[in-house]
Each structure stands twice: as structure tokens, then as C-alpha cells.
Design an enzyme around this catalytic site. Structure first.
Site, mmCIF file in Angstrom:
data_model
loop_
_atom_site.group_PDB
_atom_site.id
_atom_site.type_symbol
_atom_site.label_atom_id
_atom_site.label_comp_id
_atom_site.label_asym_id
_atom_site.label_seq_id
_atom_site.Cartn_x
_atom_site.Cartn_y
_atom_site.Cartn_z
ATOM 1 N N GLY A 204 22.464 70.387 63.064
ATOM 2 C CA GLY A 204 23.322 69.560 63.620
ATOM 3 C C GLY A 204 22.591 68.556 64.515
ATOM 4 O O GLY A 204 21.400 68.138 64.160
ATOM 5 N N ASN A 205 23.314 67.481 65.175
ATOM 6 C CA ASN A 205 22.551 66.572 65.788
ATOM 7 C C ASN A 205 23.446 66.377 67.311
ATOM 8 O O ASN A 205 24.308 67.345 67.423
ATOM 9 C CB ASN A 205 22.544 65.414 65.009
ATOM 10 C CG ASN A 205 24.074 64.886 64.829
ATOM 11 O OD1 ASN A 205 24.892 64.390 65.869
ATOM 12 N ND2 ASN A 205 24.461 64.630 63.771
ATOM 13 N N ARG A 206 22.874 65.559 68.233
ATOM 14 C CA ARG A 206 23.214 65.785 69.612
ATOM 15 C C ARG A 206 24.420 64.696 69.660
ATOM 16 O O ARG A 206 24.627 64.777 71.107
ATOM 17 C CB ARG A 206 21.897 65.389 70.520
ATOM 18 C CG ARG A 206 20.822 66.091 70.628
ATOM 19 C CD ARG A 206 19.606 65.663 71.074
ATOM 20 N NE ARG A 206 19.878 65.323 72.440
ATOM 21 C CZ ARG A 206 19.163 64.370 73.354
ATOM 22 N NH1 ARG A 206 17.714 64.168 72.448
ATOM 23 N NH2 ARG A 206 19.240 64.127 74.266
ATOM 24 N N SER A 207 24.909 64.390 69.050
ATOM 25 C CA SER A 207 26.055 63.540 69.352
ATOM 26 C C SER A 207 27.424 64.245 70.038
ATOM 27 O O SER A 207 27.749 65.096 69.503
ATOM 28 C CB SER A 207 26.580 62.712 67.900
ATOM 29 O OG SER A 207 27.772 61.764 68.234
ATOM 30 N N ALA A 271 27.930 60.683 63.940
ATOM 31 C CA ALA A 271 26.492 61.054 63.235
ATOM 32 C C ALA A 271 26.575 61.953 62.241
ATOM 33 O O ALA A 271 26.534 63.185 62.555
ATOM 34 C CB ALA A 271 25.727 61.150 64.661
#
Ligand code: CTP
Length: 400
Positions: A204-207, A271
Site C-alpha cells: 500500500g502507500n501513505r495516502s 495514489a
């Protein structure tokens, strides 16, 4: 401090207006509550008088020397009706003035926000939809109802949005935002996608989804019909936006293509992961003692933004991308951004300089709104709502 008229029509959600009233009074605004006669079946006048500290009337023949049916509307900075029933929408759309609330709606020269709540069938009925369209065409902000549990065991579209969300829309309207997206449909993506390795682990990512959330709120406040495609966003649904929840890039792609069909603008603030595991294990991957981790093979995800640009036909929505850039030895942040804008073919690119942890998860941001025509609008450090409005300014300009 503003003078606010809070109209309350006769629906089961009338009690939620008490919290909205509190939010206004605690922020220092002066609120006059104007219930309809029917709404008193749900919440009595004593509640409104006690909470607002102001007299409460429903008809035009009370307190006649003060001419309240004219004065309240004339003096208000904002009129908000929550909940607005199907009946109230119909009366407002046709200019009826049989009680104090509808008279106030006719005399008001300030912004008007209506937050409808009713059963799904009533909301979807062509008569109600035509009334909503009429009201919006006159510049009234009609917030889309939320989806969820209704009065009985049934659920669907028609719930009054959370009072804090209605309050957020009202604050933006009080801020004097233009109603330049009235009648427009905008689709915004938010958050970060997850690509699963097995049933419990993902890449995943931090958005956080805050930027997309701010864009959705700002567009509602400017009169748009808003679809928010939210990837793993834990924030409460913004009032007035239709929220479509997705997890993976593939789901986000499907939702964006489906909703962009009749859109006037599409903003890709999400994102999406650029890569996903080549396969997803059906069972949790086990750690085998003594064996190191298994390598993860990745495959590329589709570029949703580029697809939306390539696929636009007919209505040709204004398409906006976001770019999280850092400068390097080859090029500056803006040089990288200009190359990306050209590569993606979108109309606008919102360029965030993300060196040094500047953007993710924060309420504040700064960016440059870069146009395909070469325009650059720097938006100084401040709340994401400010950047959201700068984006809609640029979008609205291109819609004309
Ligand atoms: N985007 C998309 N589909 C993807 C990846 C990104 O639609 N699979 C969109 C994002 O929503 C955003 C823009 O494309 O609007 C970002 O472009 P991208 O090429 O992903 O740039 P960055 O992630 O910022 O960085 P990089 O150049 O390293 O890819």
C-alpha cells in the site's frame, strides 16, 4: 459572526438539526431556527428556543410587528434547511410561501443550502429530481443525501448526512465560494490502493485521502454533483458526495471509467499502486523457519489517468492529475512535472513537492497547479481546502 437561519422540515432526521445548531452557535454564529409545523411532531419548539436562545415560530402571523417572514430572509447571511423533505423541496422549487420557512426562502438574498432527507423512492422520484434540478439551476446548494439506514429496517439513499459534514459545506458556502460548478458532475478519486499478497497482507502507500476529501467538499460547496471514488479512506464520507469505496487499483479503474462517462471533470487525487503482486495467494503465506522470505514478483498496474485521457470522447471532461515529485540531479520538481503532464496528456497537473515528508497525512499542503497551456498557479502553504478551491478555479475556467 454570521446570521444563520436554520430551517427544519418534518422528517425523522429533524433531531439531527440540534447538533448542527450547536456547531453553529459554538462557532459564535447567531442562529434563528425556523421549523415547519410538521417538524414539530418530531422536535418541539421548546428544544429550538432553548438551544438557540431565540424565539421560534412556524407561521407568518406570529410576531407580526417585526415582519419576520420578510426580515429573517433579508438579514440572513445563510439559510440552511436540514432536513429538507420532498414536500419542502417541492414548495421551495415552486416558490410557495405558505409558512415562515418558505417565505424566508423567497426573501433570502444570501446563499441557501438544502440538505434533503427522505426515503429512497421519494428522492429518486422524477418530481423530486426535477425540483432539485430547478433549485440547483437557481444557485441553491442541494446536498446529495447519504446512503445508509433509513427510518425503518430498510436502507438506501436518503439519509441526512452527518451534521458535521453539513456544517463543513455551510462554512465553505459562507466563505463566499462561487456556485460555478452548479449542474456539473465531477468525479474525484482519493486515498491509496492496496494490492494483496494474500488475504491479510498488502502493498500500500501513505495516502490518507484528505486531499480528495477536500476536493469533494469544495466541489459540493460550489454546487457540483460529486462522485468520490475512495480507496481505503477512513475519513467520514463528505456531505453531498456519492462515495464509491474501492480497495485495489483494478477496482478504482473500473469505478472511474463507470462514473467518468457523464462527468464534466475528473480529478485523480488518489495514489493508485503502480505495481501489484503477480498473484494473490488464497491462504496466508506461511513463514518457514530457516527459509528466507520468498521473492515477490510484481506486475504493472494500468495507468488510470492516462486511460481516462485516452478514452475521453463527446463531453470531454476536464481531467486533472496529481504528481508527487522530488527534484534530482537530472531535473527540478517543475521540470519533472511538466514532462509528466505532457506524458499523461491531462489538462491540469497539481504538483506537490514531496521531498522532506511535506504532504502525506497532513491537513496542510502547498502545490503548483500546472496547466497544459503552460500556466502555473502556485498555491501557498495552507489547508487542503485552499488547494482544492484553486483546483476547481482552474477547472471551472476550462469548462467555460
Ligand atoms: N495514476 C493513475 N494510475 C496509476 C498511477 C497513477 O491514474 N496506476 C495517477 C494518479 O492518481 C495521479 C498521477 O497518475 O493523478 C500520478 O502519476 P504517476 O505517474 O503515478 O506519478 P507519481 O506516482 O507521482 O510518480 P512516478 O513518476 O514515480 O510514477
Amino acid at each position: 459572526m454570521s446570521k444563520i437561519v436554520l430551517g427544519v422540515a418534518g422528517g425523522i432526521a429533524a433531531f439531527k438539526a440540534a447538533e448542527l445548531l450547536r456547531l453553529f452557535t459554538e462557532a459564535g454564529h447567531e442562529v434563528r431556527v425556523v421549523p415547519t409545523e410538521a417538524s414539530l411532531q418530531f422536535v418541539g419548539a421548546a428544544t429550538w428556543e432553548a438551544l438557540s436562545g431565540q424565539p421560534v415560530h412556524t407561521g407568518v402571523f406570529a410576531d407580526v410587528p417585526q415582519v419576520p417572514h420578510v426580515r429573517l430572509g433579508q438579514e440572513a447571511d445563510l439559510v440552511v434547511v436540514a432536513p429538507a423533505t420532498a414536500d419542502l423541496l417541492a414548495r421551495a422549487a415552486h416558490g410557495l410561501a405558505g409558512d415562515l420557512l418558505t417565505s424566508t426562502l423567497l426573501t433570502a438574498r444570501c446563499p441557501v443550502v438544502l440538505a434533503p432527507a427522505m426515503h429512497t423512492e421519494m428522492w429518486e422520484h422524477p418530481a423530486t429530481q426535477a425540483n432539485v434540478e430547478t433549485l440547483r439551476s437557481r444557485g441553491t446548494v442541494v446536498i446529495e443525501p447519504a446512503v445508509g439506514r433509513l427510518t425503518g429496517a430498510d436502507s438506501g439513499k436518503g439519509r441526512l448526512p452527518d451534521p458535521t459534514a453539513i456544517h463543513a459545506v455551510c462554512l465553505q458556502v459562507l466563505d463566499g465560494r462561487p456556485q460555478d460548478l452548479t449542474g456539473r458532475h465531477v468525479v474525484v478519486s482519493a486515498g491509496g490502493t492496496r494490492e494483496y499478497l494474500d488475504p491479510v497482507r498488502f502493498l500500500g502507500n501513505r495516502s490518507s485521502g484528505r486531499m480528495g476529501q477536500a476536493l469533494a467538499e469544495a466541489a459540493v460547496a460550489r454546487g457540483a454533483r460529486v462522485t468520490l471514488v475512495a480507496a481505503n479512506v477512513s475519513l467520514p464520507a463528505p456531505a453531498g458526495a456519492d462515495v464509491v469505496r474501492v480497495v485495489t487499483t483494478e477496482e478504482l479503474r473500473t469505478a472511474m471509467h463507470e462514473h467518468a462517462v457523464d462527468a464534466d471533470a475528473v480529478v485523480m487525487a488518489a495514489a493508485p499502486a503502480d505495481f501489484r503482486p503477480a498473484s494473490r495467494a488464497g491462504a496466508k503465506i506461511k513463514k518457514v523457519p530457516g527459509q528466507g522470505p520468498a521473492p515477490i514478483e510484481l506486475v504493472e498496474n494500468p495507468d488510470v489517468l492516462a486511460e481516462l485521457v485516452a478514452g475521453r470522447t463527446g463531453k470531454r471532461p476536464v481531467i486533472v492529475g496529481f504528481a508527487a515529485e522530488t527534484g534530482d540531479e537530472n531535473a527540478s520538481v517543475m521540470e519533472h512535472a511538466a514532462a509528466k503532464l505532457a506524458r499523461k496528456g491531462c489538462d491540469l497537473l497539481v504538483v506537490n513537492d514531496v521531498s522532506g515528508d511535506k504532504v502525506f497525512g497532513h491537513d496542510d499542503t502547498e502545490a503548483v497547479v500546472l496547466g497544459a497551456d503552460g500556466t502555473q498557479v502556485p498555491v501557498p502553504h495552507g489547508p487542503k481546502a485552499g488547494l482544492a478551491h484553486a483546483v476547481w478555479d482552474a477547472v471551472a475556467h476550462r469548462m467555460e
